[in-house]
Design a protein around this motif. Structure first.
Motif, PDB file in Angstrom:
ATOM      1  N   ASP A  72      48.669  45.769  41.791  1.00  0.00           N
ATOM      2  CA  ASP A  72      49.148  44.940  42.628  1.00  0.00           C
ATOM      3  C   ASP A  72      49.651  43.995  43.112  1.00  0.00           C
ATOM      4  OD1 ASP A  72      50.938  47.522  41.884  1.00  0.00           O
ATOM      5  OD2 ASP A  72      50.260  48.162  43.986  1.00  0.00           O
ATOM      6  N   SER A  73      47.993  43.702  43.627  1.00  0.00           N
ATOM      7  CA  SER A  73      47.531  42.258  45.303  1.00  0.00           C
ATOM      8  C   SER A  73      46.086  42.204  44.519  1.00  0.00           C
ATOM      9  CB  SER A  73      48.484  41.797  45.994  1.00  0.00           C
ATOM     10  OG  SER A  73      48.176  43.514  47.587  1.00  0.00           O
ATOM     11  N   GLN A  75      42.765  42.438  46.302  1.00  0.00           N
ATOM     12  CA  GLN A  75      42.631  43.274  48.020  1.00  0.00           C
ATOM     13  C   GLN A  75      40.832  42.984  48.664  1.00  0.00           C
ATOM     14  OE1 GLN A  75      44.670  45.746  49.622  1.00  0.00           O
ATOM     15  NE2 GLN A  75      46.059  45.352  48.136  1.00  0.00           N
TER      16      GLN A  75
END
Length: 131
Positions: A72-73, A75
């Motif tokens: 998702d993004s 980290q």
């Protein structure tokens, strides 16, 4: 048995279920070859064109969770450790496994010592303007 550490209740948490020791997740490993690149603020990014990680049965649920979070993004290693509620050392080993499998890659931030000093940039700009 009683709660003296000798019975089975020592390995069971009523809310969480069976307790798994962190070294069991890493198969006893405490470091990984890529660990030198995995400081707390290193960003872990899922490879967009990687094969489906769930098809690889050698990966643990923690490995799959890391790939999912990073999909998702990006980290940081610290964020992954907090999200998984695992020690940073364990997360470093798990991320190292995923790097080996080419499911994620790690972006290291530029160390402060290697950043260009803002004053030098201003001096260069002022020098160019003076030309």
């Amino acid at each position: 048995m009683s709660g003296d550490g000798q019975g089975n209740d020592h390995w069971f948490d009523d809310e969480a279920g069976p307790v798994v020791r962190p070294y069991a997740m890493t198969r006893g490993r405490t470091s990984h070859a890529v660990q030198h690149r995995l400081d707390l603020i290193a960003l872990v990014v899922a490879e967009p064109d990687a094969d489906d990680p769930e098809a690889d049965h050698s990966l643990s649920p923690e490995h799959l969770t890391i790939v999912g979070l990073c999909h998702d993004s990006p980290q940081s290693v610290a964020e992954l450790a907090a999200e998984l509620d695992l020690p940073v050392g364990v997360v470093r080993v798990l991320v190292g496994d995923l790097v080996d499998e080419r499911l994620v890659h790690v972006n290291r931030p530029v160390p402060p010592a290697e950043l260009v000093d803002e004053n030098i940039l201003r001096d260069v700009i002022n020098g160019l303007r003076a030309l």
